[in-house]
Design a protein around this motif. Structure first.
Motif, mmCIF file in Angstrom:
data_model
loop_
_atom_site.group_PDB
_atom_site.id
_atom_site.type_symbol
_atom_site.label_atom_id
_atom_site.label_comp_id
_atom_site.label_asym_id
_atom_site.label_seq_id
_atom_site.Cartn_x
_atom_site.Cartn_y
_atom_site.Cartn_z
ATOM 1 N N SER A 171 37.885 50.816 58.820
ATOM 2 C CA SER A 171 36.675 50.960 59.634
ATOM 3 C C SER A 171 36.924 50.737 61.115
ATOM 4 N N GLY A 172 37.958 49.961 61.439
ATOM 5 C CA GLY A 172 38.222 49.642 62.832
ATOM 6 C C GLY A 172 37.351 48.533 63.394
ATOM 7 N N LEU A 173 36.542 47.903 62.549
ATOM 8 C CA LEU A 173 35.625 46.876 63.016
ATOM 9 C C LEU A 173 36.243 45.486 63.078
ATOM 10 N N PHE A 174 37.395 45.304 62.463
ATOM 11 C CA PHE A 174 37.949 43.951 62.323
ATOM 12 C C PHE A 174 39.351 43.836 62.920
ATOM 13 N N GLY A 175 39.633 44.685 63.893
ATOM 14 C CA GLY A 175 40.960 44.671 64.506
ATOM 15 C C GLY A 175 41.270 43.398 65.253
ATOM 16 N N THR A 176 40.258 42.694 65.743
ATOM 17 C CA THR A 176 40.483 41.445 66.474
ATOM 18 C C THR A 176 40.090 40.224 65.644
ATOM 19 N N SER A 177 39.760 40.432 64.374
ATOM 20 C CA SER A 177 39.344 39.323 63.507
ATOM 21 C C SER A 177 40.523 38.737 62.761
ATOM 22 N N GLN A 178 40.410 37.459 62.404
ATOM 23 C CA GLN A 178 41.317 36.852 61.443
ATOM 24 C C GLN A 178 40.787 37.136 60.044
ATOM 25 N N ILE A 179 41.669 37.560 59.156
ATOM 26 C CA ILE A 179 41.270 37.895 57.796
ATOM 27 C C ILE A 179 41.890 36.887 56.827
ATOM 28 N N ARG A 180 41.075 36.280 56.016
ATOM 29 C CA ARG A 180 41.569 35.425 54.939
ATOM 30 C C ARG A 180 41.182 36.063 53.614
ATOM 31 N N ILE A 181 42.121 36.072 52.669
ATOM 32 C CA ILE A 181 41.914 36.720 51.377
ATOM 33 C C ILE A 181 41.827 35.657 50.293
ATOM 34 N N VAL A 182 40.820 35.769 49.451
ATOM 35 C CA VAL A 182 40.745 34.903 48.283
ATOM 36 C C VAL A 182 40.553 35.785 47.055
ATOM 37 N N SER A 183 41.433 35.617 46.090
ATOM 38 C CA SER A 183 41.350 36.332 44.822
ATOM 39 C C SER A 183 40.966 35.334 43.744
ATOM 40 N N VAL A 184 39.871 35.622 43.057
ATOM 41 C CA VAL A 184 39.354 34.693 42.054
ATOM 42 C C VAL A 184 39.533 35.299 40.667
ATOM 43 N N GLY A 185 40.286 34.601 39.833
ATOM 44 C CA GLY A 185 40.447 35.011 38.447
ATOM 45 C C GLY A 185 39.491 34.235 37.562
ATOM 46 N N ASP A 186 38.630 34.937 36.854
ATOM 47 C CA ASP A 186 37.606 34.301 36.021
ATOM 48 C C ASP A 186 38.075 34.261 34.568
ATOM 49 N N PRO A 187 38.390 33.072 34.022
ATOM 50 C CA PRO A 187 38.837 32.985 32.633
ATOM 51 C C PRO A 187 37.719 33.184 31.625
ATOM 52 N N GLY A 188 36.475 33.097 32.075
ATOM 53 C CA GLY A 188 35.355 33.264 31.170
ATOM 54 C C GLY A 188 35.206 32.081 30.226
ATOM 55 N N ILE A 189 34.400 32.268 29.179
ATOM 56 C CA ILE A 189 34.192 31.213 28.183
ATOM 57 C C ILE A 189 35.379 31.182 27.224
ATOM 58 N N PRO A 190 35.995 30.020 27.004
ATOM 59 C CA PRO A 190 37.134 29.938 26.082
ATOM 60 C C PRO A 190 36.751 30.481 24.699
ATOM 61 N N TRP A 191 37.442 31.540 24.289
ATOM 62 C CA TRP A 191 37.088 32.161 23.019
ATOM 63 C C TRP A 191 37.457 31.300 21.820
ATOM 64 N N TRP A 192 38.344 30.269 22.055
ATOM 65 C CA TRP A 192 38.807 29.469 20.929
ATOM 66 C C TRP A 192 37.850 28.322 20.588
ATOM 67 N N VAL A 193 36.764 28.151 21.418
ATOM 68 C CA VAL A 193 35.824 27.069 21.127
ATOM 69 C C VAL A 193 35.163 27.327 19.769
ATOM 70 N N GLY A 194 35.180 26.332 18.910
ATOM 71 C CA GLY A 194 34.536 26.457 17.610
ATOM 72 C C GLY A 194 35.468 26.870 16.489
ATOM 73 N N VAL A 195 36.774 27.037 16.777
ATOM 74 C CA VAL A 195 37.694 27.414 15.706
ATOM 75 C C VAL A 195 37.957 26.193 14.821
ATOM 76 N N THR A 196 38.494 26.419 13.660
ATOM 77 C CA THR A 196 38.764 25.330 12.730
ATOM 78 C C THR A 196 39.900 24.466 13.231
ATOM 79 N N PRO A 197 39.965 23.199 12.828
ATOM 80 C CA PRO A 197 41.053 22.311 13.266
ATOM 81 C C PRO A 197 42.423 22.862 12.890
ATOM 82 N N ILE A 198 42.495 23.589 11.785
ATOM 83 C CA ILE A 198 43.792 24.115 11.347
ATOM 84 C C ILE A 198 44.352 25.087 12.371
ATOM 85 N N ASP A 199 43.443 25.910 12.927
ATOM 86 C CA ASP A 199 43.893 26.913 13.893
ATOM 87 C C ASP A 199 43.803 26.420 15.328
ATOM 88 N N GLY A 200 43.352 25.179 15.511
ATOM 89 C CA GLY A 200 43.070 24.695 16.853
ATOM 90 C C GLY A 200 44.256 24.716 17.787
#
Length: 312
Positions: A171-200
């Motif tokens: 765009s050319g709008l940020f040529g004099t700006s400082q840019i910081r990048i943040v990448s967020v990885g979302d693990p979501g809800i643990p799918w293993w919650v509620g499994v049996t102790p044997i498979d835990g």
């Protein structure tokens, strides 16, 4: 670049004026200042005349004349070498008219102010800026001030986030700006919650492997964004694994004192957006910084009913 500055006379829209004035647009750019005189009472807090549409026509002409003169005064603040200023007054429903005008004008960017409504009021009645963000044919900057020194790019590697990175680069709008990048990885809800102790134990090990994979992907996404913006002033890039994506973005912006947060907007149906929300919408409503939401371009649908052009 074609910049559409939509204002309503409120204090918040004056922040948008400051932002548009500070934008380092390229020579040949056009800034169109537009306002919409609604069919009923003007929005709460605006300085435009709070008048209901009534006959005779000369009353309508008086309102139009008063608002037009004010717009021309405001447009003087936006004049710079190589930039053309246009002024237009529209008549009708504000959000609908702003989106239609952006399509007609082939805007590359819409600049608006944020009203700062409370979360409950925003949920119940919405706001013009939120609706424009949902339907705009181009990126939308919701401005809370006129600063652009520190720009935080939030990315997850999705197509919409990639579009946001490309907009910063091209765009050319940020040529004099400082840019910081943040990448967020979302693990979501643990799918293993509620499994049996044997498979835990096995399930926990598998989830740990999945978390490590999420972290690797977040680092890869941050690095790819850094490469795409290699010619710019990169103040840093970080990868974070956290299920609270919005909270992470807001925390990073606050700690770094970002002036602008840039996020991509995914296209979602209205019902899904209302029930579940989205990262971009939540950041827009909760951030103290200005927020630039980059949407994919759509084919224009032009509606030019009930509008006037005002020579600037």
């Amino acid at each position: 670049m074609n910049v559409l500055l939509a204002i309503d006379g409120s204090d918040a829209s004056m922040s948008a004026v400051a932002a548009a004035a500070a934008l380092p647009t390229s020579p040949g750019s056009i800034v169109e200042v537009v306002t919409v005189i609604p069919d009923s009472f003007a929005p709460e807090g605006a300085v435009w005349p709070n008048v209901v549409r009534v006959e005779p026509p000369n009353d309508r002409e008086r309102i139009y004349g008063d608002v037009s003169r004010r717009l021309l005064e405001i447009s003087d603040r936006l004049r710079t070498d190589g930039r053309t200023i246009e002024v237009r007054v529209l008549d009708g429903r504000p959000a609908t008219k702003i989106v239609a005008e952006a399509e007609r004008f082939e805007a590359d960017l819409i600049v608006m102010g944020a009203r700062g409504l409370s979360p409950v009021r925003r949920l119940l009645v919405g706001s013009v800026s939120s609706e424009v963000v949902d339907h705009a044919p181009c990126p939308v900057l919701i401005a809370r001030h006129g600063a652009f020194e520190r720009v935080l790019l939030a990315t997850d590697g999705s197509p919409s986030a990639t579009d946001a990175t490309a907009f910063i680069a091209e765009s050319g709008l940020f040529g004099t700006s400082q840019i910081r990048i943040v990448s967020v990885g979302d693990p979501g809800i643990p799918w293993w919650v509620g499994v049996t102790p044997i498979d835990g134990m096995t399930s926990i090990d598998m989830y740990a492997d999945e978390e490590r994979a999420i972290e690797r992907r977040a680092r890869h996404v941050a690095e790819e964004a850094r490469k795409r913006l290699a010619d710019m002033d990169i103040a840093g890039a970080s990868a974070v694994r956290d299920s609270d994506v919005v909270g992470t973005i807001l925390r990073e912006a606050e700690e770094w004192q970002a002036d602008v947060i840039v996020v991509g907007a995914r296209n979602m149906g209205t019902v899904h957006r209302w029930l579940v929300g989205s990262v971009s919408r939540s950041v827009l409503h909760l951030a103290e910084a200005s927020v630039l939401i980059v949407r994919p371009r759509v084919s224009p649908v032009i509606d030019e009913k009930a509008e006037w052009a005002v020579p600037a």
